[in-house]
Write a protein that holds these residues in place. Sequence first.
Motif, PDB file in Angstrom:
ATOM      1  N   LEU A   1      10.160   8.726  -4.481  1.00 59.71           N
ATOM      2  CA  LEU A   1      10.457   8.422  -3.078  1.00 59.71           C
ATOM      3  C   LEU A   1      10.907   6.981  -2.885  1.00 59.71           C
ATOM      4  O   LEU A   1      10.738   6.415  -1.809  1.00 59.71           O
ATOM      5  CB  LEU A   1       9.212   8.678  -2.210  1.00 59.71           C
ATOM      6  CG  LEU A   1       8.705  10.112  -2.151  1.00 59.71           C
ATOM      7  CD1 LEU A   1       7.375  10.176  -1.418  1.00 59.71           C
ATOM      8  CD2 LEU A   1       9.731  11.004  -1.482  1.00 59.71           C
ATOM      9  N   LYS A   2      11.483   6.372  -3.909  1.00 61.67           N
ATOM     10  CA  LYS A   2      11.838   4.957  -3.826  1.00 61.67           C
ATOM     11  C   LYS A   2      12.778   4.654  -2.651  1.00 61.67           C
ATOM     12  O   LYS A   2      12.520   3.717  -1.904  1.00 61.67           O
ATOM     13  CB  LYS A   2      12.441   4.468  -5.144  1.00 61.67           C
ATOM     14  CG  LYS A   2      12.780   2.983  -5.169  1.00 61.67           C
ATOM     15  CD  LYS A   2      11.576   2.059  -5.106  1.00 61.67           C
ATOM     16  CE  LYS A   2      10.781   1.955  -6.318  1.00 61.67           C
ATOM     17  NZ  LYS A   2      11.134   1.147  -7.410  1.00 61.67           N
ATOM     18  N   PRO A   3      13.864   5.415  -2.440  1.00 57.27           N
ATOM     19  CA  PRO A   3      14.727   5.085  -1.288  1.00 57.27           C
ATOM     20  C   PRO A   3      13.980   5.161   0.051  1.00 57.27           C
ATOM     21  O   PRO A   3      14.146   4.289   0.906  1.00 57.27           O
ATOM     22  CB  PRO A   3      15.848   6.133  -1.358  1.00 57.27           C
ATOM     23  CG  PRO A   3      15.892   6.543  -2.792  1.00 57.27           C
ATOM     24  CD  PRO A   3      14.460   6.482  -3.256  1.00 57.27           C
ATOM     25  N   GLN A   4      13.147   6.171   0.209  1.00 57.15           N
ATOM     26  CA  GLN A   4      12.371   6.292   1.447  1.00 57.15           C
ATOM     27  C   GLN A   4      11.321   5.184   1.542  1.00 57.15           C
ATOM     28  O   GLN A   4      11.060   4.659   2.627  1.00 57.15           O
ATOM     29  CB  GLN A   4      11.683   7.671   1.526  1.00 57.15           C
ATOM     30  CG  GLN A   4      12.644   8.820   1.606  1.00 57.15           C
ATOM     31  CD  GLN A   4      13.136   9.319   0.239  1.00 57.15           C
ATOM     32  OE1 GLN A   4      12.890   8.712  -0.804  1.00 57.15           O
ATOM     33  NE2 GLN A   4      13.865  10.425   0.258  1.00 57.15           N
TER      34      GLN A   4
ATOM     35  N   THR B   1      12.997   2.080   2.756  1.00 56.47           N
ATOM     36  CA  THR B   1      13.287   2.173   4.191  1.00 56.47           C
ATOM     37  C   THR B   1      12.034   1.905   5.017  1.00 56.47           C
ATOM     38  O   THR B   1      12.054   1.092   5.945  1.00 56.47           O
ATOM     39  CB  THR B   1      13.860   3.567   4.528  1.00 56.47           C
ATOM     40  OG1 THR B   1      15.091   3.730   3.822  1.00 56.47           O
ATOM     41  CG2 THR B   1      14.104   3.717   6.016  1.00 56.47           C
ATOM     42  N   TRP B   2      10.939   2.575   4.677  1.00 56.41           N
ATOM     43  CA  TRP B   2       9.705   2.388   5.455  1.00 56.41           C
ATOM     44  C   TRP B   2       9.119   0.998   5.263  1.00 56.41           C
ATOM     45  O   TRP B   2       8.619   0.382   6.211  1.00 56.41           O
ATOM     46  CB  TRP B   2       8.681   3.475   5.110  1.00 56.41           C
ATOM     47  CG  TRP B   2       9.027   4.735   5.817  1.00 56.41           C
ATOM     48  CD1 TRP B   2       9.629   5.846   5.287  1.00 56.41           C
ATOM     49  CD2 TRP B   2       8.856   5.001   7.207  1.00 56.41           C
ATOM     50  NE1 TRP B   2       9.827   6.778   6.271  1.00 56.41           N
ATOM     51  CE2 TRP B   2       9.362   6.300   7.459  1.00 56.41           C
ATOM     52  CE3 TRP B   2       8.328   4.279   8.267  1.00 56.41           C
ATOM     53  CZ2 TRP B   2       9.347   6.873   8.719  1.00 56.41           C
ATOM     54  CZ3 TRP B   2       8.309   4.849   9.525  1.00 56.41           C
ATOM     55  CH2 TRP B   2       8.808   6.134   9.738  1.00 56.41           C
ATOM     56  N   ALA B   3       9.172   0.485   4.052  1.00 51.82           N
ATOM     57  CA  ALA B   3       8.660  -0.861   3.794  1.00 51.82           C
ATOM     58  C   ALA B   3       9.480  -1.899   4.557  1.00 51.82           C
ATOM     59  O   ALA B   3       8.928  -2.871   5.093  1.00 51.82           O
ATOM     60  CB  ALA B   3       8.676  -1.152   2.298  1.00 51.82           C
TER      61      ALA B   3
ATOM     62  N   ALA C   1       0.836  -1.207   0.000  1.00 49.67           N
ATOM     63  CA  ALA C   1       0.000   0.000   0.000  1.00 49.67           C
ATOM     64  C   ALA C   1       0.870   1.256   0.000  1.00 49.67           C
ATOM     65  O   ALA C   1       0.591   2.227  -0.729  1.00 49.67           O
ATOM     66  CB  ALA C   1      -0.923  -0.009   1.218  1.00 49.67           C
ATOM     67  N   PHE C   2       1.910   1.245   0.811  1.00 51.77           N
ATOM     68  CA  PHE C   2       2.828   2.386   0.878  1.00 51.77           C
ATOM     69  C   PHE C   2       3.392   2.672  -0.509  1.00 51.77           C
ATOM     70  O   PHE C   2       3.373   3.819  -0.982  1.00 51.77           O
ATOM     71  CB  PHE C   2       3.952   2.084   1.870  1.00 51.77           C
ATOM     72  CG  PHE C   2       4.776   3.275   2.250  1.00 51.77           C
ATOM     73  CD1 PHE C   2       4.606   3.894   3.479  1.00 51.77           C
ATOM     74  CD2 PHE C   2       5.738   3.787   1.392  1.00 51.77           C
ATOM     75  CE1 PHE C   2       5.366   4.990   3.835  1.00 51.77           C
ATOM     76  CE2 PHE C   2       6.506   4.879   1.736  1.00 51.77           C
ATOM     77  CZ  PHE C   2       6.320   5.491   2.968  1.00 51.77           C
ATOM     78  N   HIS C   3       3.899   1.628  -1.162  1.00 53.36           N
ATOM     79  CA  HIS C   3       4.478   1.790  -2.495  1.00 53.36           C
ATOM     80  C   HIS C   3       3.455   2.333  -3.480  1.00 53.36           C
ATOM     81  O   HIS C   3       3.739   3.246  -4.251  1.00 53.36           O
ATOM     82  CB  HIS C   3       5.038   0.450  -2.988  1.00 53.36           C
ATOM     83  CG  HIS C   3       5.639   0.521  -4.342  1.00 53.36           C
ATOM     84  ND1 HIS C   3       4.937   0.162  -5.474  1.00 53.36           N
ATOM     85  CD2 HIS C   3       6.874   0.916  -4.752  1.00 53.36           C
ATOM     86  CE1 HIS C   3       5.726   0.333  -6.536  1.00 53.36           C
ATOM     87  NE2 HIS C   3       6.895   0.787  -6.119  1.00 53.36           N
ATOM     88  N   ARG C   4       2.252   1.774  -3.437  1.00 49.96           N
ATOM     89  CA  ARG C   4       1.227   2.202  -4.385  1.00 49.96           C
ATOM     90  C   ARG C   4       0.880   3.673  -4.198  1.00 49.96           C
ATOM     91  O   ARG C   4       0.710   4.419  -5.156  1.00 49.96           O
ATOM     92  CB  ARG C   4      -0.029   1.324  -4.196  1.00 49.96           C
ATOM     93  CG  ARG C   4      -1.140   1.564  -5.158  1.00 49.96           C
ATOM     94  CD  ARG C   4      -0.848   1.452  -6.655  1.00 49.96           C
ATOM     95  NE  ARG C   4       0.283   0.646  -7.052  1.00 49.96           N
ATOM     96  CZ  ARG C   4       1.166   0.997  -8.009  1.00 49.96           C
ATOM     97  NH1 ARG C   4       1.044   2.118  -8.671  1.00 49.96           N
ATOM     98  NH2 ARG C   4       2.165   0.223  -8.317  1.00 49.96           N
ATOM     99  N   ILE C   5       0.800   4.129  -2.963  1.00 58.59           N
ATOM    100  CA  ILE C   5       0.403   5.510  -2.681  1.00 58.59           C
ATOM    101  C   ILE C   5       1.502   6.507  -3.057  1.00 58.59           C
ATOM    102  O   ILE C   5       1.203   7.615  -3.509  1.00 58.59           O
ATOM    103  CB  ILE C   5      -0.009   5.657  -1.199  1.00 58.59           C
ATOM    104  CG1 ILE C   5      -1.334   4.916  -0.977  1.00 58.59           C
ATOM    105  CG2 ILE C   5      -0.127   7.111  -0.786  1.00 58.59           C
ATOM    106  CD1 ILE C   5      -1.712   4.734   0.476  1.00 58.59           C
ATOM    107  N   VAL C   6       2.770   6.130  -2.909  1.00 60.48           N
ATOM    108  CA  VAL C   6       3.847   7.085  -3.193  1.00 60.48           C
ATOM    109  C   VAL C   6       4.476   6.894  -4.572  1.00 60.48           C
ATOM    110  O   VAL C   6       5.374   7.657  -4.947  1.00 60.48           O
ATOM    111  CB  VAL C   6       4.952   7.053  -2.102  1.00 60.48           C
ATOM    112  CG1 VAL C   6       4.373   7.368  -0.742  1.00 60.48           C
ATOM    113  CG2 VAL C   6       5.694   5.730  -2.095  1.00 60.48           C
TER     114      VAL C   6
END
Length: 169
Positions: A96-99, A102-104, A86-91
């Motif tokens: 923001l791939k490096p961030q 990190t968050w994933a 979900a995080f990836h899909r939203i951003v």
Amino acid sequence: MQERPSEEERRAARHETPEERADRRWSELLQEVRVAQTGVQILFGFLLTVVFTPRFAELGDTDRIIYVVTVVLGAATTGALIGPVAFHRIVTGWRLKPQTVTWASRMTLVGVVLLLVTVTSVLLLILRLAMHNAAVPWVVAGLVTWFMLCWFALPTWARHRYGTRRSGK
């Protein structure tokens, strides 16, 4: 303790740009999450069906509480392990791939910890129903120790032992 290689040293070892490194790490993370997600989804699905079985009505108060806690833990684990998608899909598209990686990665680690607690709870419930004896906590403790060794202690030891050989993670 060995010093961790700098970001520049890690990048230079693989000859990657920051974007290439983020793409590689994202692909690796997705493969790891796929394995964990499948197991968690199957476990959670089975947990959700238990309440509809005839035997559920026979559970005592303690076993019902363990069951409810287990279902809640299973839901939390599912959320943490699906969170990276979900995080990836939203951003996506916001550079923001490096961030995102990190968050994933953090969500995945939280998911693995929650998985450990969920599996512990499942084992406690199932073994209480199957064994009806004082060995249950010892069996569960032994299995939890095994999981902690495999999932956390061994990788931590390897990081410490081979840390100077770290390559582009």
